[in-house]
Structure formats: structure tokens, C-alpha cells
Design an enzyme around this catalytic site. Structure first.
Site, PDB file in Angstrom:
ATOM      1  N   GLU A  92     -12.886 -11.905 -11.028  1.00 40.09           N
ATOM      2  CA  GLU A  92     -14.080 -12.234 -10.230  1.00 40.09           C
ATOM      3  C   GLU A  92     -14.939 -13.288 -10.909  1.00 40.09           C
ATOM      4  O   GLU A  92     -15.062 -13.310 -12.135  1.00 40.09           O
ATOM      5  CB  GLU A  92     -14.967 -10.995 -10.121  1.00 40.09           C
ATOM      6  CG  GLU A  92     -14.419  -9.918  -9.253  1.00 40.09           C
ATOM      7  CD  GLU A  92     -15.351  -8.711  -9.250  1.00 40.09           C
ATOM      8  OE1 GLU A  92     -14.867  -7.621  -8.945  1.00 40.09           O
ATOM      9  OE2 GLU A  92     -16.550  -8.856  -9.564  1.00 40.09           O
ATOM     10  N   CYS A 341     -20.524  -5.742 -11.191  1.00 37.55           N
ATOM     11  CA  CYS A 341     -19.432  -6.394 -11.890  1.00 37.55           C
ATOM     12  C   CYS A 341     -18.133  -5.589 -11.783  1.00 37.55           C
ATOM     13  O   CYS A 341     -18.105  -4.398 -12.064  1.00 37.55           O
ATOM     14  CB  CYS A 341     -19.904  -6.598 -13.329  1.00 37.55           C
ATOM     15  SG  CYS A 341     -18.829  -6.190 -14.636  1.00 37.55           S
TER      16      CYS A 341
HETATM   17  N1  SAH Z   1     -18.554  -6.570 -21.556  1.00 31.83           N
HETATM   18  C1  SAH Z   1     -19.785  -7.237 -21.725  1.00 31.83           C
HETATM   19  C2  SAH Z   1     -20.065  -8.267 -20.667  1.00 31.83           C
HETATM   20  C3  SAH Z   1     -19.705  -7.905 -19.269  1.00 31.83           C
HETATM   21  S1  SAH Z   1     -20.654  -6.595 -18.529  1.00 31.83           S
HETATM   22  C4  SAH Z   1     -20.927  -6.239 -21.835  1.00 31.83           C
HETATM   23  O1  SAH Z   1     -20.719  -5.068 -21.567  1.00 31.83           O
HETATM   24  O2  SAH Z   1     -22.015  -6.649 -22.218  1.00 31.83           O
HETATM   25  C5  SAH Z   1     -22.189  -7.437 -18.277  1.00 31.83           C
HETATM   26  C6  SAH Z   1     -23.381  -6.528 -17.972  1.00 31.83           C
HETATM   27  O3  SAH Z   1     -23.218  -5.920 -16.694  1.00 31.83           O
HETATM   28  C7  SAH Z   1     -23.537  -5.418 -18.982  1.00 31.83           C
HETATM   29  O4  SAH Z   1     -24.836  -5.361 -19.497  1.00 31.83           O
HETATM   30  C8  SAH Z   1     -23.233  -4.192 -18.169  1.00 31.83           C
HETATM   31  O5  SAH Z   1     -23.907  -3.114 -18.659  1.00 31.83           O
HETATM   32  C9  SAH Z   1     -23.676  -4.589 -16.775  1.00 31.83           C
HETATM   33  N2  SAH Z   1     -23.086  -3.722 -15.750  1.00 31.83           N
HETATM   34  C10 SAH Z   1     -21.830  -3.277 -15.675  1.00 31.83           C
HETATM   35  N3  SAH Z   1     -21.669  -2.447 -14.615  1.00 31.83           N
HETATM   36  C11 SAH Z   1     -22.871  -2.386 -14.002  1.00 31.83           C
HETATM   37  C12 SAH Z   1     -23.366  -1.690 -12.855  1.00 31.83           C
HETATM   38  N4  SAH Z   1     -22.586  -0.901 -12.145  1.00 31.83           N
HETATM   39  N5  SAH Z   1     -24.669  -1.853 -12.528  1.00 31.83           N
HETATM   40  C13 SAH Z   1     -25.470  -2.658 -13.255  1.00 31.83           C
HETATM   41  N6  SAH Z   1     -25.067  -3.344 -14.344  1.00 31.83           N
HETATM   42  C14 SAH Z   1     -23.780  -3.203 -14.723  1.00 31.83           C
HETATM   43 FE1  SF4 Z   2     -16.314  -3.625 -20.385  1.00 34.05          FE
HETATM   44 FE2  SF4 Z   2     -18.394  -1.969 -20.662  1.00 34.05          FE
HETATM   45 FE3  SF4 Z   2     -18.837  -4.600 -20.291  1.00 34.05          FE
HETATM   46 FE4  SF4 Z   2     -17.863  -3.035 -18.295  1.00 34.05          FE
HETATM   47  S1  SF4 Z   2     -19.878  -2.901 -19.253  1.00 34.05           S
HETATM   48  S2  SF4 Z   2     -17.139  -5.069 -18.883  1.00 34.05           S
HETATM   49  S3  SF4 Z   2     -16.515  -1.600 -19.447  1.00 34.05           S
HETATM   50  S4  SF4 Z   2     -17.813  -3.605 -22.039  1.00 34.05           S
END
Ligand code: SAH
Ligand code: SF4
Length: 356
Positions: A92, A341
Site C-alpha cells: 500500500e 495502515c
Molecule cells: N513499523 C513502523 C512504521 C509503520 S507503522 C512503526 O511501527 O512505527 C506507522 C504508525 O502507524 C505507527 O505509529 C503505528 O502505531 C500506526 N498504526 C498502525 N496501525 C494503526 C491503527 N490501526 N490505527 C492507528 N494507527 C496505527
Molecule cells: Fe509493524 Fe507494528 Fe509498525 Fe504495524 S505498527 S507496521 S506491526 S511495527
């Protein structure tokens, strides 16, 4: 030789490759001009190259390997792309519109091994890392999309916050930065790039040593080890006593402000008590900290979590502010489409499975 994405090569790497192939050094700058300024999508359109050079490029590289599977447009201008890679995997990419410019959120891995308990991306284990070319290509695809609309709009900001843990794909992520940052290419300034990590402390030290102006965001989500381990199992490998010294090292080395991401989960980590604990945890680095409070985006498969109430979000915010911690609540983009995401991808995979 297996074909690679031409976008994966830095200008230096392309120059050395051309010399090895018996081509003139100046061809590299010409090729980059076609790729990033004129933004053609076929080597045959590179008019000032000789036919031999074009043939050589065609045999060795591809320009477009991503296929648009789904494009979702939100009323607020957010566009979400689901791309199919050469090997059939899905990723994505999201384009978001802000008052300061157009920002693209890129994916760095197919799936994610960190497996945070609230995240749709982690539902599927990492299948593989993306190459630097595949990460650059996501931006180029979005830029080509904008070029076609013809309003002369440019992607100006990048957030590395799509599917995957960028610090678990460190060398490719660094090559990606070098390509998009180069003034002869897309020329996206380091201060306009933000990389988000779940907190791989060892890589935070490496990143600090790179001496770059790129912004760092750390997904903290809880102020204590007990709660953080419950939400993100990566906290077992990198608990707060390992993560916080790495962050202190980064701050000392770069003197750049860090963003702490804190996803607000109803009745899990959104009490006043956690806000106070968070303020205490960050008190010695207040001047270089910003806390981004993220209202949880519900994910079907993680129905143990709900979004915090507006009242709880406001109270959490105020508790931090009163203790001198800079913070803000993230404004949601594209709430009418699959904005969380990894959600679009996991839905598509479910659909494909149901069909087969
Ligand atoms: N893996 C890295 C970057 C990708 S996730 C990380 O975890 O930082 C990027 C951001 O999206 C992270 O802060 C994560 O907590 C947030 N995120 C993931 N799933 C989410 C959701 N369902 N609702 C809100 N934020 C979410
Ligand atoms: Fe991976 Fe956690 Fe970032 Fe989701 S929030 S992309 S599981 S590190």
C-alpha cells in the site's frame, strides 16, 4: 542478468554501472533527468541517448514494475494505492494533502514481523523486504498519477510509515533516502522526510551516526514496560531501558526533535495515570520531544481494542500539556476509505482467498 528497478540506483551507482558497460559517464545525468525531471516511463522516450545505450538499459532494468490493483480516493483528497509487485505480493501507498504540501506514505516490507497487537500490517508475517527501487517506485507512481492530472503538483514530503518496519530493512531504506534526497533527482529535502520505527534500539544508534537531517518518529504507545509489552511484543527485545538510552544518544548526536507516536486505545493506555507516567518518562527531553496522539483506527481482526473517547483524548492531551510536553492529536486523513495502515491490503488478500 535479472532485471532490476532503475529507481533503486543512486546517481553514483548508475554512473559506475554505465562506465563498467563502456558507456560515457555523462549519460547518468541524462538518464536521471529523464526519470526524475521529465518523468518518462519508457527508456525509448529518452531521446538524447543512442540506441545502443537504450537497448542496454532495456535489457538490464525496468522502470515500471508496480501494477495499480486498487485506487481509492477520499473526499478530503487522500488517495490510497494498492500495488501488485512483480512477484504478485501486494503493498500500500498513500498520498495525503496537507496545507504544507503533498505527502506520500511508503511501504518498506511485504508484511511485518514486529506483530503489534493493534496493527493490520502485522497480521501477515513479513514475506520479504522491498528493494530500494520498489520503495522509490511507489513515489514515482504517485507522481506519475499527479502528472497525468496535469495540475503541476509535486510530492513534497515523505513519511516512511506504511506496511513494515523500516529499520528491519535498513540498507535498502538508506539507499532509498539517498535517491529521493539527491538534488539531481526528486530533490526531496531531508527535513521533509520522516521515518517511523517501532523502536529497534540498535538501529537508532546507527541512524544517529548517519548525520542526516531526516526526522525520526518512535512508536512508543505505552509509558511502562508491562503495558508496552502487552501492546507491542518488540518491547521484550528492546524494553524501555534499552530504547530510551538509544533515543538519548540520537538526541545528543543530532540535536533534532523526536516525535513519539502514541496510539490511544480505549481503557488500555489512555488513563490519566499513563499520561502522567509518559510525561515523567519524557521530562528530561521535553525540549526535543513532540508527542503525536493517534486516535486508534479500528481493525476488524483486532476487536479487543476500541478508539478512546473524545473526552479521554482531550484529557490525555491536557495532562501532557500541563506538564510541559509538546503534543498534538493526529488529524485523520481518508477516514471514508480503508485508512488504517495495512487494512486495504489485508482486505484484498481476504477477498482473493475467498475467490480461489
Ligand atoms: N513499523 C513502523 C512504521 C509503520 S507503522 C512503526 O511501527 O512505527 C506507522 C504508525 O502507524 C505507527 O505509529 C503505528 O502505531 C500506526 N498504526 C498502525 N496501525 C494503526 C491503527 N490501526 N490505527 C492507528 N494507527 C496505527
Ligand atoms: Fe509493524 Fe507494528 Fe509498525 Fe504495524 S505498527 S507496521 S506491526 S511495527
Amino acid at each position: 542478468m535479472e532485471k532490476k528497478s532503475i529507481y533503486g540506483l543512486t546517481l553514483e551507482q548508475l554512473t559506475s554501472w554505465l562506465i563498467e558497460q563502456g558507456q560515457k559517464k555523462f549519460r547518468a545525468a541524462q538518464i536521471w533527468d529523464w526519470l526524475y525531471k521529465k518523468r518518462v516511463t519508457d527508456f525509448s522516450q529518452m531521446k538524447n541517448l543512442n540506441p545502443g545505450c537504450i537497448q542496454l538499459l532495456e535489457e538490464s532494468f525496468f522502470i515500471q514494475s508496480l501494477k495499480e490493483e486498487v485506487v481509492q480516493k477520499s473526499e478530503d483528497g487522500t488517495i490510497k494505492f494498492l500495488f501488485k509487485l512483480e512477484d504478485g505480493n501486494l503493498i500500500e501507498t498513500v498520498l495525503m494533502r496537507f496545507n504544507y504540501g503533498l505527502s506520500v506514505c511508503v511501504t518498506t516490507q511485504v508484511g511485518c514481523n514486529i506483530g503489534c497487537t493493534f496493527c493490520a500490517s502485522g497480521l501477515l508475517k513479513k514475506n520479504r523486504d522491498l528493494s530500494s527501487g520498489e520503495i522509490v517506485e511507489q513515489i514515482m507512481n504517485v507522481q506519475h498519477h499527479l502528472d497525468q492530472v496535469g495540475k503541476d503538483e509535486r510530492v513534497s514530503h515523505i513519511v516512511v510509515m506504511g506496511i513494515g518496519e523500516p529499520f528491519d530493512n535498513y540498507p535498502n531504506m538508506m539507499d532509498f533516502f539517498r535517491v529521493i534526497n539527491d538534488q539531481k533527482g526528486l530533490s526531496i529535502g531531508a527535513r521533509h522526510i520522516t521515518v517511523s520505527t517501532s523502536g529497534l534500539a540498535n538501529k537508532i544508534y546507527d541512524f544517529a551516526d548517519e548525520n542526516l537531517q531526516i526526522n525520526l518518529a518512535v512508536s512508543l504507545h505505552a509509558p511502562t514496560n508491562e503495558l508496552r509489552t502487552q501492546i507491542m511484543k518488540v518491547n521484550k527485545a528492546y524494553p524501555l531501558e534499552k530504547l530510551m538510552p538509544a533515543i538519548d544518544y540520537y538526541l545528543e548526536k543530532t540535536n533534532r526533535r523526536i516525535t513519539f507516536e502514541y496510539i490511544l486505545l480505549k481503557d488500555v493506555n489512555d488513563h490519566k495515570e499513563e499520561a502522567i507516567q509518559l510525561a515523567n518518562l519524557l521530562s528530561n527531553k521535553r525540549h526535543l520531544s513532540y508527542v503525536n496522539l493517534i486516535p486508534y483506527n479500528p481493525v476488524d481482526e483486532h476487536n479487543q481494542y476500541e478508539r478512546s473517547t473524545k473526552k479521554a483524548i482531550l484529557e490525555f492531551y491536557e495532562t501532557l500539556m500541563k506538564r510541559g510536553i509538546n503534543c498534538g492529536v493526529r488529524v485523520e486523513q481518508g477516514s471514508d476509505i480503508d485508512a488504517a495502515c495495512g487494512q486495504l491490503r489485508s482486505k484484498q488478500i481476504k477477498k482473493d482467498k475467498a475467490r480461489s
